[in-house]
Motif scaffolding. Structure first.
Motif, PDB file in Angstrom:
ATOM      1  N   SER A 268      20.131  -5.949 -17.173  1.00  0.00           N
ATOM      2  CA  SER A 268      20.762  -7.273 -17.258  1.00  0.00           C
ATOM      3  C   SER A 268      21.628  -7.388 -18.507  1.00  0.00           C
ATOM      4  CB  SER A 268      19.702  -8.385 -17.233  1.00  0.00           C
ATOM      5  OG  SER A 268      18.799  -8.239 -18.311  1.00  0.00           O
ATOM      6  N   GLY A 269      21.190  -6.810 -19.621  1.00  0.00           N
ATOM      7  CA  GLY A 269      21.978  -6.867 -20.855  1.00  0.00           C
ATOM      8  C   GLY A 269      23.304  -6.145 -20.733  1.00  0.00           C
TER       9      GLY A 269
ATOM     10  N   LEU B  99      27.102 -16.813 -14.519  1.00  0.00           N
ATOM     11  CA  LEU B  99      26.660 -15.431 -14.664  1.00  0.00           C
ATOM     12  C   LEU B  99      25.174 -15.287 -14.323  1.00  0.00           C
ATOM     13  CD1 LEU B  99      28.566 -14.403 -17.912  1.00  0.00           C
ATOM     14  CD2 LEU B  99      29.193 -13.944 -15.528  1.00  0.00           C
ATOM     15  N   ARG B 100      24.366 -16.260 -14.731  1.00  0.00           N
ATOM     16  CA  ARG B 100      22.941 -16.227 -14.397  1.00  0.00           C
ATOM     17  C   ARG B 100      22.734 -16.333 -12.886  1.00  0.00           C
ATOM     18  NH1 ARG B 100      22.363 -18.683 -19.379  1.00  0.00           N
ATOM     19  NH2 ARG B 100      22.747 -20.778 -18.619  1.00  0.00           N
ATOM     20  N   GLN B 101      23.505 -17.208 -12.231  1.00  0.00           N
ATOM     21  CA  GLN B 101      23.407 -17.345 -10.776  1.00  0.00           C
ATOM     22  C   GLN B 101      23.841 -16.058 -10.089  1.00  0.00           C
ATOM     23  OE1 GLN B 101      25.650 -20.790  -9.651  1.00  0.00           O
ATOM     24  NE2 GLN B 101      24.277 -22.205 -10.699  1.00  0.00           N
TER      25      GLN B 101
ATOM     26  N   GLN C 263      27.280  -7.718 -20.631  1.00  0.00           N
ATOM     27  CA  GLN C 263      28.427  -7.260 -21.424  1.00  0.00           C
ATOM     28  C   GLN C 263      29.664  -7.106 -20.546  1.00  0.00           C
ATOM     29  OE1 GLN C 263      27.242  -3.599 -23.271  1.00  0.00           O
ATOM     30  NE2 GLN C 263      25.907  -4.593 -24.751  1.00  0.00           N
ATOM     31  N   LEU C 264      29.488  -6.507 -19.384  1.00  0.00           N
ATOM     32  CA  LEU C 264      30.603  -6.303 -18.456  1.00  0.00           C
ATOM     33  C   LEU C 264      31.074  -7.635 -17.887  1.00  0.00           C
ATOM     34  CD1 LEU C 264      32.460  -4.544 -16.615  1.00  0.00           C
ATOM     35  CD2 LEU C 264      30.517  -4.369 -15.042  1.00  0.00           C
ATOM     36  N   TRP C 265      30.147  -8.448 -17.436  1.00  0.00           N
ATOM     37  CA  TRP C 265      30.495  -9.678 -16.717  1.00  0.00           C
ATOM     38  C   TRP C 265      31.094 -10.752 -17.617  1.00  0.00           C
ATOM     39  CZ3 TRP C 265      25.620 -10.454 -13.150  1.00  0.00           C
ATOM     40  CH2 TRP C 265      25.538  -9.361 -12.276  1.00  0.00           C
ATOM     41  N   GLN C 266      30.769 -10.750 -18.902  1.00  0.00           N
ATOM     42  CA  GLN C 266      31.337 -11.758 -19.803  1.00  0.00           C
ATOM     43  C   GLN C 266      32.852 -11.669 -19.843  1.00  0.00           C
ATOM     44  OE1 GLN C 266      29.168 -11.160 -23.459  1.00  0.00           O
ATOM     45  NE2 GLN C 266      27.470 -12.448 -22.774  1.00  0.00           N
ATOM     46  N   SER C 267      33.387 -10.497 -19.582  1.00  0.00           N
ATOM     47  CA  SER C 267      34.840 -10.334 -19.593  1.00  0.00           C
ATOM     48  C   SER C 267      35.521 -11.068 -18.442  1.00  0.00           C
ATOM     49  CB  SER C 267      35.206  -8.848 -19.546  1.00  0.00           C
ATOM     50  OG  SER C 267      34.841  -8.276 -18.306  1.00  0.00           O
ATOM     51  N   PHE C 268      34.753 -11.493 -17.447  1.00  0.00           N
ATOM     52  CA  PHE C 268      35.326 -12.209 -16.308  1.00  0.00           C
ATOM     53  C   PHE C 268      35.627 -13.667 -16.636  1.00  0.00           C
ATOM     54  CE2 PHE C 268      32.564  -9.101 -13.795  1.00  0.00           C
ATOM     55  CZ  PHE C 268      33.560  -8.150 -13.750  1.00  0.00           C
TER      56      PHE C 268
ATOM     57  N   VAL D 173      31.945 -11.685  -7.524  1.00  0.00           N
ATOM     58  CA  VAL D 173      32.938 -11.958  -8.570  1.00  0.00           C
ATOM     59  C   VAL D 173      34.333 -12.040  -7.954  1.00  0.00           C
ATOM     60  CG1 VAL D 173      34.128 -10.938 -10.561  1.00  0.00           C
ATOM     61  CG2 VAL D 173      31.628 -11.043 -10.510  1.00  0.00           C
ATOM     62  N   SER D 174      34.640 -11.116  -7.070  1.00  0.00           N
ATOM     63  CA  SER D 174      35.941 -11.104  -6.402  1.00  0.00           C
ATOM     64  C   SER D 174      36.173 -12.397  -5.622  1.00  0.00           C
ATOM     65  CB  SER D 174      36.028  -9.894  -5.470  1.00  0.00           C
ATOM     66  OG  SER D 174      37.230  -9.891  -4.761  1.00  0.00           O
TER      67      SER D 174
END
Length: 81
Positions: free
Chosen positions: A28-29, A45-47, A33-38, A72-73
């Protein structure tokens, strides 16, 4: 208009391979890191994690990661879910 879930599987798999930090996948950590860039809010992000971590083991397999990237897409395209 529906988005094909595996349309970008090769790209998603390359991100998974680069981010993999656990024997079976991405923690998850590391995913955070990857998803915060979205640019999505933390609640989104939690959902996303809750929906993608199908077996609730705290790690995303390649299939779960593909699901997350597809979600995400869809979110980024503004299409209804």
């Amino acid at each position: 208009m529906a988005v094909a879930p595996l349309a970008n599987a090769e790209l998603y798999d390359s991100w998974w391979a680069q981010s993999k930090d656990q024997p079976n996948g991405i923690s998850s950590g590391k995913a955070a890191q990857l998803w915060q860039s979205f640019g999505f809010p933390q609640d989104t992000l939690r959902q996303l994690w809750t929906l993608a971590d199908l077996d609730c083991d705290g790690t995303l397999t390649v299939i779960e990661h593909r699901l997350a990237m597809h979600l995400v897409s869809v979110l980024r395209s503004g299409e209804p879910s």
